[in-house]
Design a protein around this motif. Sequence first.
Motif, PDB file in Angstrom:
ATOM      1  N   ARG A  25      11.736 -44.642 -32.268  1.00 45.41           N
ATOM      2  CA  ARG A  25      12.884 -43.536 -32.402  1.00 45.41           C
ATOM      3  C   ARG A  25      12.289 -42.639 -32.348  1.00 45.41           C
ATOM      4  O   ARG A  25      12.427 -41.274 -32.082  1.00 45.41           O
ATOM      5  CB  ARG A  25      14.559 -43.775 -32.730  1.00 45.41           C
TER       6      ARG A  25
ATOM      7  N   ASP B  13      19.886 -46.787 -27.566  1.00 46.52           N
ATOM      8  CA  ASP B  13      18.797 -46.303 -27.422  1.00 46.52           C
ATOM      9  C   ASP B  13      19.093 -44.586 -26.933  1.00 46.52           C
ATOM     10  O   ASP B  13      19.581 -44.785 -25.819  1.00 46.52           O
ATOM     11  CB  ASP B  13      18.445 -47.134 -26.626  1.00 46.52           C
ATOM     12  N   PRO B  14      17.998 -43.960 -27.031  1.00 50.23           N
ATOM     13  CA  PRO B  14      17.695 -42.511 -26.227  1.00 50.23           C
ATOM     14  C   PRO B  14      17.765 -42.491 -24.526  1.00 50.23           C
ATOM     15  O   PRO B  14      17.038 -43.452 -24.251  1.00 50.23           O
ATOM     16  CB  PRO B  14      17.069 -42.104 -27.123  1.00 50.23           C
TER      17      PRO B  14
ATOM     18  N   SER C 191      23.369 -41.962 -28.709  1.00 54.40           N
ATOM     19  CA  SER C 191      22.364 -41.824 -29.558  1.00 54.40           C
ATOM     20  C   SER C 191      22.202 -41.097 -30.763  1.00 54.40           C
ATOM     21  O   SER C 191      22.220 -41.213 -31.964  1.00 54.40           O
ATOM     22  CB  SER C 191      20.623 -41.877 -28.915  1.00 54.40           C
TER      23      SER C 191
END
Length: 552
Positions: free
Chosen positions: A300, A484-485, A501
């Motif tokens: 991340r 999750d981005p 996110s």
Amino acid sequence: MGPQILRFKHTLRFRLGFYLSVALWTAMLVFIALVTLYLREQLYGGAADHVTQLSEVITKSTRYAMLQNQPTYVDRIIHDIAGQGSIDKVRIFSKDGRIINSTYAEEIGKTLDRKAEECNLCHQNGTPAREAKRTWTFANPLGGGRLLGSMELIRNEPSCYTAACHHHSKDTPILGILGIVYSLDEIERNTRSRALWIAAFAFAFVVVASFAVGLFVHRLVYRPLRDLEEGAGRLAAGNLDQPIPVRSDDEFGELARSFNDMTTALRGSRAELEEWNQALEQRVERRTEQLRRAQAEAARGEKLASVGQLASGVAHELNNPLTGILTFSSLLRQKLPDGSQDAEDVDLVIRETKRCAGIIKRLLDFAREKPPEKKFANLNQVIEDTVRIVERQAQVRDIEIALDLDRTLPPIWADADQIKQVVMNMLINAQHAIEDKGTITVKTCRALEAKRPEPGAAPVPMVEFVVVDTGCGIPEKNLRRIFDPFFTSKAVGQGTGLGLSVSHGIVQAHGGLIEVESKVGEGSTFRVYLPINPQNHEAAAVPEKEAVRSSA
């Protein structure tokens, strides 16, 4: 069958029984031999005493007949005596060894050799012996069993050398010898018969003793050994739950108790090893989860770094043109009459320009990760303020937002603006999940039990707010990826994949956690837990990175 017999011959039970039987039989044979010899000697002694008594009886009975010189009467007496039982023959010898009377008429008048056994006993080394009585045993020269010989000296008494019928001088001490031969066949038969009976009793004794000893050995030795063998087999197989029975207080009982104590110790050690193994597995699982989280954070971070660079470039490249477009579009809109087609087109340009500016702003916020500025805040008030912002849009889509707020909720230690952003993202996602008419319910309450912010951390008291929608739900395969981005399942143009996110990062920064439950076709439930009190282990805030400012 052969190998089984061979194995049985090597067992302790067979060897102990065999050697015990051999020892018993040897002892019994020695006992039988000694008893037989003793019995024979006793019977021989009794026979010798009997023959000696007969000799005395014959001597006394024939004394008067000899004084009266009546040989016929003497002959009748010795024949009558010889007719008893086992007496073989009776003889009277003169002092020079001549047979003057006998139950065997053929030998009367014969003279015995001085070397004969009867004479040799009295005339040892050619000299008359002083002993008056003699008995001996010898083999029957005619074949058969053994015989017992006896002799009685007939002495010269005053009544003999003064009698008119005798011509013996006073100086002659011995007048003759009375000899009796006694058959020992009956004694031998009795000895053999009694020996057989003793042997039979000995055999029965050995059988009974062997059986009794075998029974005791089986009970006192073999069974404890078999228990130990079976216990060792169970121990080798890993079974530590069944103890060995303690059947006595002897050495085998002590050995069984020691074996059970060892089994108990092994069972405790195995339990400790299992507990240690479980603890190790839990530690490994926690460390693995921490490593996974660290890897996710690293990934991340890499994404954030890339997004930060991208956002900086986008801000430089797009902010100035978008600001110019928005400024001139607003000026142009003021010159157009309301309701005209041109006014609607310019309004569309203005809306889309503002949307692009909002996307750029969210990108910058996501990349910067501004640390929360925490202070005590009212969660219910934060939620109500956020709901008022989005409820107009929800009403347009016929979506009802229902509030179920706990008014006794304590204040939380949080950044109110960031928590508003979390609530906003949750409500917007819930609206997007509802295609037609639906309901969004927001609840607040105090968590029933303390929660762990992360695996291995100490549980802390928290409050929770829950967002429940009646939308389409999230497939199970996407539940692990929703934070999750840039991950999104929405149609193109409906989302950027940054809302959850960003919300997840904000909640983690506050020391909280998010739990999700969803079922396709029925809706989703998001539970956000936030700590009530400031955390002692909370790290110092990292200074916010200087963002690239827009020139517009």
